[in-house]
Design an enzyme around this catalytic site. Structure first.
Site, short mmCIF file in Angstrom:
data_model
loop_
_atom_site.label_atom_id
_atom_site.label_comp_id
_atom_site.label_asym_id
_atom_site.label_seq_id
_atom_site.Cartn_x
_atom_site.Cartn_y
_atom_site.Cartn_z
N SER A 198 0.60 -0.97 0.05
CA SER A 198 0.13 0.01 0.33
C SER A 198 0.81 1.39 -0.12
O SER A 198 -0.10 2.40 -0.63
CB SER A 198 -1.29 0.22 1.64
OG SER A 198 -2.07 -0.76 1.29
N HIS A 214 0.01 3.47 4.90
CA HIS A 214 -1.06 4.44 3.90
C HIS A 214 -0.42 5.70 3.72
O HIS A 214 -0.24 6.99 2.65
CB HIS A 214 -2.30 4.24 3.93
CG HIS A 214 -2.79 2.81 3.75
ND1 HIS A 214 -2.27 1.93 4.93
CD2 HIS A 214 -4.00 2.04 2.83
CE1 HIS A 214 -3.29 0.36 4.13
NE2 HIS A 214 -3.78 0.78 3.85
#
Length: 299
Positions: free
Chosen positions: A181, A244
């Site tokens: 991610s 993230h």
């Protein structure tokens, strides 16, 4: 004479057939070239402002192909299949014990094994995790690599992976980390900034659509990551969601410079040096923090 007449009568027919072949039934090579040109035209509309599309189209080709993002995706898929089949988990949908034993997973108590700050990108928590990351990085990474080539995309992707793990080690120091991610969000962050900065030069509806799609994807994915981090209680270790954010910030700085400087010399752009220096300062701070200040050091 009759033979001459017949030959003269046949000549126009042959010309018509040749013209018909050239005009209405182009050879396979010509059709292939036209498809490639159309692909590059569509890519340029999504990736570049109008003022530099012509420059891109004049020299656009598929050599080298988008090899970086394809190879990374294949390795990530191969590692997932290995842990799902040869080292079976209880189920493929959610995280299993098998990947926690992997030498690739980032674990706070094993931070001295420095390769884990990058290798965690190859290990994924389940089917929805691997499919989501692969789908996003292929849909976004291939067009980006067609325009900016593998070195630029690779630098942005890997900077997001490293920024994600270092940010997690600082702001969520007791949590483990798996998945690509950080790299995916770096691509999205750079693409998002490119869309915002060049919004007026893009086709308006496409610009709005691009921004809305990114916001929707990010909101959904971060929401799922928060759910998995704070609500689900059936995992042996908590998985950090900070990667993230770290990857996205890296993309909005490093990726922004790379993706908005098409056909320009980066070394002469002061924004490039500002982002590089800022990124290096962050890495140095994170290293010092992990060695001397991290609460995970006593685990």
């Amino acid at each position: 004479m009759e033979n001459d007449i017949e030959e003269q009568g046949n000549l126009p027919v042959e010309r018509e057939e040749e013209e018909e072949d050239d005009g209405w039934n182009p050879p396979k090579e010509k059709r292939k070239v036209r498809r490639v040109e159309k692909l590059h035209q569509n890519v340029s509309k999504w990736m570049l402002p109008e003022e530099i599309r012509e420059t891109y189209l004049e020299r656009a080709n598929c050599c080298p192909p988008p090899i970086f993002i394809i190879l990374v995706s294949l390795v990530e898929l191969g590692v997932f299949i290995y842990y799902a089949v040869w080292k079976p988990q209880k189920q493929w949908i959610t995280i299993g014990v098998g990947i926690w034993e992997s030498p690739l997973t980032y674990k706070p108590e094993l931070r001295e094994q420095a390769w884990r700050f990058l290798s965690y990108m190859f290990v994924h928590a389940g089917v929805e995790h691997i499919l989501g990351n692969l789908l996003m990085q292929l849909l976004l990474g291939i067009p980006l690599e067609l325009v900016h080539k593998g070195f630029e995309v690779g630098m942005v992707y890997m900077s997001g992976v490293l920024a994600g793990s270092l940010a997690s080690s600082i702001f969520d120091p007791r949590s483990a980390l798996v998945g690509a991610s950080g790299g995916v969000y770096a691509l999205m962050g750079g693409y998002f900034m490119n869309a915002v900065v060049n919004f007026r030069e893009m086709i308006p509806l496409i610009g709005i659509f691009r921004i809305l799609v990114i916001v929707l994807i990010v909101g959904t994915d971060v929401g799922f990551a928060l759910y998995r981090r704070f609500i689900v209680h059936d995992t042996a270790m908590k998985v950090s969601f900070v990667a993230h954010i770290g990857g996205g910030v890296a993309g909005m700085t490093i990726g922004y410079v790379f993706f908005t400087n098409y056909n320009k010399q980066l070394l002469k752009d002061p924004r490039f040096w500002m982002c590089i220096v800022g990124y290096i300062v962050f890495i140095l701070f994170a290293v010092v923090f992990n060695i001397f200040l991290s609460p995970a050091s006593g685990m």
